[in-house]
Design a protein around this motif. Structure first.
Motif, mmCIF file in Angstrom:
data_model
loop_
_atom_site.group_PDB
_atom_site.id
_atom_site.type_symbol
_atom_site.label_atom_id
_atom_site.label_comp_id
_atom_site.label_asym_id
_atom_site.label_seq_id
_atom_site.Cartn_x
_atom_site.Cartn_y
_atom_site.Cartn_z
ATOM 1 N N PRO A 114 43.021 48.823 51.178
ATOM 2 C CA PRO A 114 44.060 47.851 51.478
ATOM 3 C C PRO A 114 43.961 46.579 50.624
ATOM 4 N N ARG A 115 42.845 46.382 49.967
ATOM 5 C CA ARG A 115 42.656 45.182 49.135
ATOM 6 C C ARG A 115 43.122 45.407 47.696
ATOM 7 N N CYS A 116 42.683 46.501 47.073
ATOM 8 C CA CYS A 116 42.991 46.742 45.658
ATOM 9 C C CYS A 116 43.992 47.876 45.443
ATOM 10 N N GLN A 117 44.336 48.576 46.511
ATOM 11 C CA GLN A 117 45.304 49.681 46.466
ATOM 12 C C GLN A 117 44.819 50.903 45.689
ATOM 13 N N GLN A 118 43.524 50.984 45.428
ATOM 14 C CA GLN A 118 42.975 52.138 44.713
ATOM 15 C C GLN A 118 42.545 53.212 45.711
ATOM 16 N N PRO A 119 42.679 54.485 45.330
ATOM 17 C CA PRO A 119 42.213 55.553 46.219
ATOM 18 C C PRO A 119 40.688 55.587 46.257
ATOM 19 N N LYS A 152 37.740 40.158 59.583
ATOM 20 C CA LYS A 152 38.816 39.197 59.848
ATOM 21 C C LYS A 152 39.960 39.352 58.850
ATOM 22 N N ARG A 153 39.683 39.940 57.703
ATOM 23 C CA ARG A 153 40.677 40.082 56.644
ATOM 24 C C ARG A 153 41.300 41.477 56.580
ATOM 25 N N PHE A 154 40.538 42.480 56.982
ATOM 26 C CA PHE A 154 41.000 43.868 56.877
ATOM 27 C C PHE A 154 40.662 44.629 58.143
ATOM 28 N N SER A 155 41.635 45.388 58.655
ATOM 29 C CA SER A 155 41.400 46.152 59.883
ATOM 30 C C SER A 155 40.923 47.571 59.590
ATOM 31 N N ASN A 156 41.026 47.993 58.340
ATOM 32 C CA ASN A 156 40.560 49.319 57.945
ATOM 33 C C ASN A 156 39.501 49.200 56.862
ATOM 34 N N CYS A 157 38.905 50.309 56.537
ATOM 35 C CA CYS A 157 37.876 50.341 55.503
ATOM 36 C C CYS A 157 38.446 49.924 54.150
ATOM 37 N N VAL A 158 37.597 49.301 53.353
ATOM 38 C CA VAL A 158 37.930 48.977 51.968
ATOM 39 C C VAL A 158 36.964 49.751 51.067
ATOM 40 N N CYS A 159 37.330 49.912 49.814
ATOM 41 C CA CYS A 159 36.471 50.658 48.887
ATOM 42 C C CYS A 159 35.167 49.895 48.627
ATOM 43 N N ASN A 160 34.202 50.592 48.074
ATOM 44 C CA ASN A 160 32.896 49.985 47.815
ATOM 45 C C ASN A 160 32.975 48.824 46.836
ATOM 46 N N THR A 161 33.822 48.929 45.831
ATOM 47 C CA THR A 161 33.981 47.837 44.873
ATOM 48 C C THR A 161 34.452 46.582 45.595
ATOM 49 N N CYS A 162 35.442 46.746 46.469
ATOM 50 C CA CYS A 162 35.959 45.593 47.215
ATOM 51 C C CYS A 162 34.934 45.082 48.223
#
Length: 68
Positions: free
Chosen positions: A13-18, A46-56
């Motif tokens: 959800p942060r970088c839009q990458q798969p 607080k910023r994201f309700s779902n998982c983000v990628c490792n880079t993010c």
């Protein structure tokens, strides 16, 4: 962090990458290799309700540390 669906293919959800997410087996998920403090987890949650990628995850960890 809340996981809305149990799927292995996700979009950050942060970088839009798969990326591959494995919420049914966190120990096998790449994110389990990234050490986060309770404060860092709270900052990200607080910023994201779902998982983000490792880079993010790493960028958000750095962002949190820079604000301290």
């Amino acid at each position: 962090m809340e996981v809305n669906s149990l799927k292995s293919n996700a979009t950050c959800p942060r970088c839009q990458q798969p990326f591959i997410c494995n919420p049914t087996n966190i120990a096998a998920c790449g994110c389990s290799k990234i050490e986060l403090t309770a404060e860092e987890i709270s900052y990200i949650a607080k910023r994201f309700s779902n998982c983000v990628c490792n880079t993010c995850l790493l960028h958000l960890k750095d962002e949190f540390l820079a604000q301290k």
